[in-house]
Design a protein around this motif. Structure first.
Motif, short mmCIF file in Angstrom:
data_model
loop_
_atom_site.label_atom_id
_atom_site.label_comp_id
_atom_site.label_asym_id
_atom_site.label_seq_id
_atom_site.Cartn_x
_atom_site.Cartn_y
_atom_site.Cartn_z
N ALA A 62 0.82 -1.22 0.00
CA ALA A 62 0.00 0.00 0.00
C ALA A 62 0.85 1.26 0.00
N LEU A 63 1.86 1.29 -0.85
CA LEU A 63 2.77 2.43 -0.87
C LEU A 63 2.19 3.62 -1.64
N ASP A 64 2.47 4.80 -1.14
CA ASP A 64 2.36 6.02 -1.92
C ASP A 64 3.72 6.70 -1.88
N ILE A 65 3.89 7.75 -2.63
CA ILE A 65 5.24 8.35 -2.75
C ILE A 65 5.72 8.97 -1.44
N PRO A 66 4.89 9.67 -0.68
CA PRO A 66 5.39 10.16 0.62
C PRO A 66 5.90 9.05 1.52
N LYS A 67 5.21 7.90 1.55
CA LYS A 67 5.69 6.79 2.37
C LYS A 67 6.99 6.23 1.81
N VAL A 68 7.11 6.15 0.49
CA VAL A 68 8.36 5.71 -0.13
C VAL A 68 9.51 6.59 0.33
N LEU A 69 9.32 7.89 0.32
CA LEU A 69 10.40 8.81 0.70
C LEU A 69 10.75 8.69 2.17
N ARG A 70 9.75 8.47 3.02
CA ARG A 70 10.05 8.29 4.46
C ARG A 70 10.85 7.01 4.68
N LEU A 71 10.48 5.95 3.99
CA LEU A 71 11.22 4.69 4.11
C LEU A 71 12.64 4.85 3.56
N TYR A 72 12.76 5.57 2.48
CA TYR A 72 14.08 5.80 1.88
C TYR A 72 14.99 6.55 2.87
N LYS A 73 14.45 7.58 3.49
CA LYS A 73 15.24 8.34 4.46
C LYS A 73 15.68 7.46 5.63
N ARG A 74 14.80 6.57 6.06
CA ARG A 74 15.12 5.72 7.23
C ARG A 74 16.21 4.69 6.90
N PHE A 75 16.12 4.06 5.72
CA PHE A 75 16.95 2.89 5.46
C PHE A 75 18.04 3.09 4.41
N LYS A 96 21.33 3.63 2.60
CA LYS A 96 22.74 3.36 2.94
C LYS A 96 22.91 2.32 4.04
N ARG A 97 21.81 1.90 4.64
CA ARG A 97 21.88 0.82 5.62
C ARG A 97 21.65 -0.54 4.95
N CYS A 98 21.07 -0.52 3.75
CA CYS A 98 20.80 -1.73 2.99
C CYS A 98 20.49 -1.31 1.56
N GLN A 99 20.27 -2.27 0.68
CA GLN A 99 19.76 -1.99 -0.66
C GLN A 99 18.25 -1.85 -0.56
N LEU A 100 17.66 -0.98 -1.39
CA LEU A 100 16.24 -0.69 -1.28
C LEU A 100 15.53 -0.85 -2.62
N ALA A 101 14.29 -1.32 -2.55
CA ALA A 101 13.42 -1.38 -3.73
C ALA A 101 12.00 -1.09 -3.28
N PHE A 102 11.27 -0.36 -4.12
CA PHE A 102 9.90 0.03 -3.78
C PHE A 102 8.97 -0.32 -4.94
N GLY A 103 7.95 -1.12 -4.66
CA GLY A 103 6.95 -1.46 -5.65
C GLY A 103 5.64 -0.76 -5.33
N VAL A 104 5.25 0.18 -6.19
CA VAL A 104 4.04 0.97 -5.97
C VAL A 104 2.95 0.47 -6.91
N GLY A 105 1.79 0.17 -6.34
CA GLY A 105 0.71 -0.43 -7.14
C GLY A 105 -0.45 0.49 -7.40
N THR A 106 -1.51 0.34 -6.62
CA THR A 106 -2.76 1.06 -6.84
C THR A 106 -2.56 2.56 -6.88
N ASN A 107 -1.68 3.10 -6.04
CA ASN A 107 -1.47 4.54 -5.99
C ASN A 107 -0.90 5.10 -7.29
N LEU A 108 -0.31 4.24 -8.12
CA LEU A 108 0.14 4.67 -9.43
C LEU A 108 -0.91 4.43 -10.51
N THR A 109 -1.50 3.26 -10.53
CA THR A 109 -2.31 2.85 -11.68
C THR A 109 -3.81 3.03 -11.48
N ASN A 110 -4.24 3.47 -10.30
CA ASN A 110 -5.67 3.70 -10.09
C ASN A 110 -5.87 4.87 -9.12
#
Length: 402
Positions: free
Chosen positions: A312-325, A327-341
């Motif tokens: 259930a990602l949206d872009i603000p949540k993606v950015l908060r997660l990115y800030k938290r993690f 350089k501490r690990c590799q990151l990937a974000f899959g955004v679904g409904t918030n992009l396509t609907n």
């Protein structure tokens, strides 16, 4: 005809299907559709949905599509040869008005796992598009473009986000096929390297993108009925996956029995063998911190491991997660409904999940209780005992939204 290619689905359907062909070709499964959005009338469109499913069952893989699959490093030639003969069969799927909930429909898929696994994603996409093209005859594409532009600008708003990449995971709940492709093209042009790819194999082939995905919940759930002992079913699933892919496609799904049970089974061997894990329920920040500590405990450098966030990602949540993690690990974000609907309408919360395998109930306990789906209380109680799951069921028990 809403679905025009059997590639118009998520990559993990093919990666799981290959495992089924090689390890569980005789497994029999049952899937059920569920809509948790209230006060929605789907019955009015049941005939149209049936007609679109009939068209889906007439599709075959083209030679170009088979050639594309064959060149993916993890797809084996005998699997492609099987797909050359494959088609979805109407006899395995049943669509009818619900006998319990006014306005709702029942969709049940029952048959050999190998021959039914590809129904889920296109059927959900069909239900979505049939519903929205009947209820929104003049789609608010202008509003959708405005919202999409805002998301792209957020991702590009700071040099600090230059390495923050998102992927499209939105096939199953897209507003329409047309809008889905427009979103993908906009992300290609305007995000550049910040757009890492798509789970949709058709658009990956058509637009030269990286197809993304490994396993879904149904795989580990089915292992409850396919392994030697229920308590070892998660371990069994990871071992069979490793046997099939020999270290490739190394992202493990973590929430079939909750994070506590996942970490018990995801020992040093799996920590070192798999490239990372995917989050799909519960608090993503808490999940990430727990997983990083688990890697350190098992003598793995977290910076070499990938955390995939897809719930259930949206872009603000993606950015908060990115800030938290970052350089501490590799990151990937899959955004679904918030992009396509996301055109200003309430998206349908619909799923179609496996509920039986070889005549036995199967279920999952995610870290978000409202995502659990099973209506066999005795089996749920047994599963909770075996995996030492303390979290209570959703109030009311029975079938709940997955």
């Amino acid at each position: 005809m809403l679905i025009t290619s059997l590639l118009d689905t998520d990559l993990y359907k093919f990666t799981m299907m290959q495992v089924v062909l090689h390890h569980f070709p005789a497994a029999i499964v049952e899937y059920r559709f569920h809509c948790r959005t209230q006060d929605v009338d789907l019955v009015s469109y049941v005939d149209e949905i049936r007609e679109q499913i009939k068209c889906l069952c007439q599709l075959r893989f083209t030679n170009d599509e088979l050639d594309y699959l064959r060149q993916l490093r993890f797809i084996k030639s005998d699997f492609v040869d099987f797909l050359a003969l494959f088609s979805l069969q109407e006899k395995y799927i049943f669509v009818r008005p619900s006998r319990q909930t006014h306005g709702m429909i029942e969709i049940v898929v029952r048959g050999p796992w190998l021959h039914t696994i590809l129904f889920e994603i296109p059927v959900l996409a069909i239900v979505n598009e049939v519903y929205f093209r009947n209820t929104q005859r003049l789609p608010a594409y202008k509003e959708g473009r405005f919202r999409l532009t805002g998301k792209i600008e957020m991702l590009r708003s700071s040099p600090d986000y230059a390495d923050c990449k998102i992927a499209d995971y939105g096939t199953r709940r897209r507003f329409s096929k047309q809008w889905h492709e427009e979103v993908v093209l906009a992300l290609i042009v305007r995000l550049g390297k910040q757009f890492s790819g798509t789970s949709n194999v058709y658009y990956a082939m058509k637009h030269g993108l990286t197809p993304l995905g490994t396993m879904a919940h149904e795989y580990l759930q089915a292992c409850q009925a396919l392994g030697t002992r229920l308590r070892d079913s998660q371990i069994f699933g990871f071992e069979i996956w490793s046997k099939e892919y020999r270290g490739d496609l190394g992202i493990a799904l973590s929430d079939v029995y909750g994070m506590k049970a996942f970490l018990r089974d995801f020992d040093m061997y799996f920590c070192k063998l798999f490239d990372g894990a995917r989050h799909d329920s519960g608090d993503p920040f808490k999940w990430g911190e727990q997983l990083l500590k688990h890697y350190e405990k098992n003598h793995c450098d977290p910076r070499t491991k990938t955390l995939v966030f897809s719930d259930a990602l949206d872009i603000p949540k993606v950015l908060r997660l990115y800030k938290r993690f970052n350089k501490r690990c590799q990151l990937a974000f899959g955004v679904g409904t918030n992009l396509t609907n996301d055109l200003g309408y309430l998206p349908l919360q619909i799923v179609m999940k496996i509920v039986q395998c070889n005549g036995q109930p199967v279920a999952k306990f995610s870290d978000s209780p409202d995502k659990n789906m099973c209506d066999y209380p005795a089996y749920i109680a047994y599963l909770r005992q075996v995996f030492e799951i303390d979290e209570p069921l959703v109030e009311g028990g029975g079938l709940s939204a997955y």
